[in-house]
Design a protein around this motif. Structure first.
Motif, PDB file in Angstrom:
ATOM      1  N   GLY A 103     -55.014 -60.970 -93.658  1.00  9.07           N
ATOM      2  CA  GLY A 103     -55.970 -62.013 -93.320  1.00  9.07           C
ATOM      3  C   GLY A 103     -56.841 -61.712 -92.116  1.00  9.07           C
ATOM      4  O   GLY A 103     -57.480 -62.607 -91.598  1.00  9.07           O
ATOM      5  N   VAL A 104     -56.896 -60.472 -91.691  1.00  5.92           N
ATOM      6  CA  VAL A 104     -57.764 -60.123 -90.570  1.00  5.92           C
ATOM      7  C   VAL A 104     -59.193 -60.028 -91.078  1.00  5.92           C
ATOM      8  O   VAL A 104     -59.462 -59.385 -92.084  1.00  5.92           O
ATOM      9  CB  VAL A 104     -57.322 -58.790 -89.925  1.00  5.92           C
ATOM     10  CG1 VAL A 104     -58.315 -58.338 -88.875  1.00  5.92           C
ATOM     11  CG2 VAL A 104     -55.942 -58.941 -89.317  1.00  5.92           C
ATOM     12  N   ARG A 105     -60.110 -60.671 -90.406  1.00  6.78           N
ATOM     13  CA  ARG A 105     -61.497 -60.679 -90.848  1.00  6.78           C
ATOM     14  C   ARG A 105     -62.440 -59.991 -89.869  1.00  6.78           C
ATOM     15  O   ARG A 105     -63.526 -59.607 -90.223  1.00  6.78           O
ATOM     16  CB  ARG A 105     -61.979 -62.118 -91.063  1.00  6.78           C
ATOM     17  CG  ARG A 105     -61.272 -62.784 -92.212  1.00  6.78           C
ATOM     18  CD  ARG A 105     -61.721 -62.195 -93.539  1.00  6.78           C
ATOM     19  NE  ARG A 105     -60.990 -62.774 -94.644  1.00  6.78           N
ATOM     20  CZ  ARG A 105     -59.999 -62.204 -95.284  1.00  6.78           C
ATOM     21  NH1 ARG A 105     -59.560 -61.012 -94.911  1.00  6.78           N
ATOM     22  NH2 ARG A 105     -59.401 -62.784 -96.296  1.00  6.78           N
ATOM     23  N   ARG A 106     -62.030 -59.878 -88.622  1.00  4.22           N
ATOM     24  CA  ARG A 106     -62.953 -59.327 -87.624  1.00  4.22           C
ATOM     25  C   ARG A 106     -62.157 -58.497 -86.630  1.00  4.22           C
ATOM     26  O   ARG A 106     -61.046 -58.841 -86.268  1.00  4.22           O
ATOM     27  CB  ARG A 106     -63.664 -60.487 -86.910  1.00  4.22           C
ATOM     28  CG  ARG A 106     -64.784 -60.073 -86.019  1.00  4.22           C
ATOM     29  CD  ARG A 106     -65.683 -61.276 -85.700  1.00  4.22           C
ATOM     30  NE  ARG A 106     -64.951 -62.452 -85.282  1.00  4.22           N
ATOM     31  CZ  ARG A 106     -64.738 -62.801 -84.016  1.00  4.22           C
ATOM     32  NH1 ARG A 106     -65.176 -62.053 -83.033  1.00  4.22           N
ATOM     33  NH2 ARG A 106     -64.082 -63.895 -83.738  1.00  4.22           N
ATOM     34  N   MET A 107     -62.751 -57.380 -86.190  1.00  2.42           N
ATOM     35  CA  MET A 107     -62.112 -56.502 -85.221  1.00  2.42           C
ATOM     36  C   MET A 107     -63.129 -56.196 -84.125  1.00  2.42           C
ATOM     37  O   MET A 107     -64.281 -55.890 -84.425  1.00  2.42           O
ATOM     38  CB  MET A 107     -61.669 -55.200 -85.894  1.00  2.42           C
ATOM     39  CG  MET A 107     -60.607 -55.406 -86.931  1.00  2.42           C
ATOM     40  SD  MET A 107     -60.218 -53.888 -87.822  1.00  2.42           S
ATOM     41  CE  MET A 107     -61.236 -54.105 -89.258  1.00  2.42           C
ATOM     42  N   GLU A 108     -62.721 -56.302 -82.885  1.00  2.00           N
ATOM     43  CA  GLU A 108     -63.606 -56.009 -81.770  1.00  2.00           C
ATOM     44  C   GLU A 108     -62.915 -55.085 -80.774  1.00  2.00           C
ATOM     45  O   GLU A 108     -61.828 -55.391 -80.295  1.00  2.00           O
ATOM     46  CB  GLU A 108     -63.995 -57.301 -81.040  1.00  2.00           C
ATOM     47  CG  GLU A 108     -64.838 -58.236 -81.869  1.00  2.00           C
ATOM     48  CD  GLU A 108     -65.250 -59.475 -81.103  1.00  2.00           C
ATOM     49  OE1 GLU A 108     -64.966 -59.574 -79.891  1.00  2.00           O
ATOM     50  OE2 GLU A 108     -65.855 -60.356 -81.730  1.00  2.00           O
ATOM     51  N   PRO A 109     -63.541 -53.937 -80.474  1.00  2.00           N
ATOM     52  CA  PRO A 109     -62.944 -53.029 -79.481  1.00  2.00           C
ATOM     53  C   PRO A 109     -63.120 -53.568 -78.057  1.00  2.00           C
ATOM     54  O   PRO A 109     -64.166 -54.117 -77.721  1.00  2.00           O
ATOM     55  CB  PRO A 109     -63.719 -51.725 -79.681  1.00  2.00           C
ATOM     56  CG  PRO A 109     -64.979 -52.102 -80.377  1.00  2.00           C
ATOM     57  CD  PRO A 109     -64.734 -53.396 -81.094  1.00  2.00           C
ATOM     58  N   GLY A 169     -57.642 -52.331 -76.134  1.00  2.00           N
ATOM     59  CA  GLY A 169     -57.328 -52.068 -77.531  1.00  2.00           C
ATOM     60  C   GLY A 169     -58.303 -52.783 -78.442  1.00  2.00           C
ATOM     61  O   GLY A 169     -59.306 -53.333 -77.992  1.00  2.00           O
ATOM     62  N   VAL A 170     -58.008 -52.782 -79.726  1.00  2.00           N
ATOM     63  CA  VAL A 170     -58.850 -53.463 -80.708  1.00  2.00           C
ATOM     64  C   VAL A 170     -58.238 -54.829 -80.976  1.00  2.00           C
ATOM     65  O   VAL A 170     -57.073 -54.946 -81.336  1.00  2.00           O
ATOM     66  CB  VAL A 170     -58.945 -52.638 -82.011  1.00  2.00           C
ATOM     67  CG1 VAL A 170     -59.741 -53.381 -83.059  1.00  2.00           C
ATOM     68  CG2 VAL A 170     -59.568 -51.279 -81.725  1.00  2.00           C
ATOM     69  N   HIS A 171     -59.037 -55.876 -80.785  1.00  2.00           N
ATOM     70  CA  HIS A 171     -58.571 -57.242 -80.984  1.00  2.00           C
ATOM     71  C   HIS A 171     -58.842 -57.641 -82.430  1.00  2.00           C
ATOM     72  O   HIS A 171     -59.951 -57.458 -82.935  1.00  2.00           O
ATOM     73  CB  HIS A 171     -59.283 -58.195 -80.028  1.00  2.00           C
ATOM     74  CG  HIS A 171     -58.915 -57.954 -78.601  1.00  2.00           C
ATOM     75  ND1 HIS A 171     -58.426 -58.948 -77.794  1.00  2.00           N
ATOM     76  CD2 HIS A 171     -58.950 -56.838 -77.840  1.00  2.00           C
ATOM     77  CE1 HIS A 171     -58.177 -58.442 -76.591  1.00  2.00           C
ATOM     78  NE2 HIS A 171     -58.496 -57.162 -76.602  1.00  2.00           N
ATOM     79  N   LEU A 172     -57.829 -58.185 -83.108  1.00  2.00           N
ATOM     80  CA  LEU A 172     -57.939 -58.606 -84.496  1.00  2.00           C
ATOM     81  C   LEU A 172     -58.032 -60.125 -84.554  1.00  2.00           C
ATOM     82  O   LEU A 172     -57.264 -60.825 -83.901  1.00  2.00           O
ATOM     83  CB  LEU A 172     -56.715 -58.138 -85.292  1.00  2.00           C
ATOM     84  CG  LEU A 172     -56.362 -56.655 -85.199  1.00  2.00           C
ATOM     85  CD1 LEU A 172     -55.107 -56.372 -86.016  1.00  2.00           C
ATOM     86  CD2 LEU A 172     -57.509 -55.782 -85.640  1.00  2.00           C
ATOM     87  N   VAL A 218     -53.519 -57.563 -80.680  1.00  2.00           N
ATOM     88  CA  VAL A 218     -54.256 -56.478 -80.036  1.00  2.00           C
ATOM     89  C   VAL A 218     -53.586 -55.181 -80.463  1.00  2.00           C
ATOM     90  O   VAL A 218     -52.382 -55.023 -80.323  1.00  2.00           O
ATOM     91  CB  VAL A 218     -54.245 -56.604 -78.495  1.00  2.00           C
ATOM     92  CG1 VAL A 218     -54.962 -55.420 -77.863  1.00  2.00           C
ATOM     93  CG2 VAL A 218     -54.872 -57.909 -78.056  1.00  2.00           C
ATOM     94  N   VAL A 219     -54.373 -54.273 -81.032  1.00  2.00           N
ATOM     95  CA  VAL A 219     -53.869 -52.985 -81.495  1.00  2.00           C
ATOM     96  C   VAL A 219     -54.265 -51.929 -80.470  1.00  2.00           C
ATOM     97  O   VAL A 219     -55.447 -51.777 -80.166  1.00  2.00           O
ATOM     98  CB  VAL A 219     -54.457 -52.623 -82.875  1.00  2.00           C
ATOM     99  CG1 VAL A 219     -53.976 -51.253 -83.318  1.00  2.00           C
ATOM    100  CG2 VAL A 219     -54.089 -53.693 -83.897  1.00  2.00           C
ATOM    101  N   ALA A 220     -53.287 -51.231 -79.933  1.00  2.00           N
ATOM    102  CA  ALA A 220     -53.559 -50.192 -78.940  1.00  2.00           C
ATOM    103  C   ALA A 220     -54.289 -49.021 -79.587  1.00  2.00           C
ATOM    104  O   ALA A 220     -54.109 -48.739 -80.777  1.00  2.00           O
ATOM    105  CB  ALA A 220     -52.248 -49.705 -78.326  1.00  2.00           C
TER     106      ALA A 220
END
Length: 69
Positions: free
Chosen positions: A20-26, A30-33, A43-45
């Motif tokens: 259900g992740v729709r948007r990712m922002e660096p 890390g990358v915020h989902l 937050v993905v490292a």
């Protein structure tokens, strides 16, 4: 429409699983989902491998602003 029975881990294990992740922002940390409602899911490292919406993804490299010219 059939309901999702749950996320499957990538072959070989490891990583984290998200649906259900729709948007990712660096960002620097890390990358915020984000989900459909705009709520932050995780937050993905950088360098971590995750399974998102049926695809294995890896966010490698350096954080924004930390790249050499």
């Amino acid at each position: 429409m059939a309901e999702e029975s749950g996320a499957l881990k990538p072959v070989g294990g490891g990583g984290r699983t998200f649906l259900g992740v729709r948007r990712m922002e660096p960002h620097d940390d890390g990358v915020h989902l984000f989900d459909d409602a705009g709520a932050e899911v995780a937050v993905v490292a950088y360098g971590e491998q995750v399974y998102i919406n049926g695809r294995v993804m890896s966010f490698g490299g350096k954080p924004p602003g930390d790249r050499a010219p």
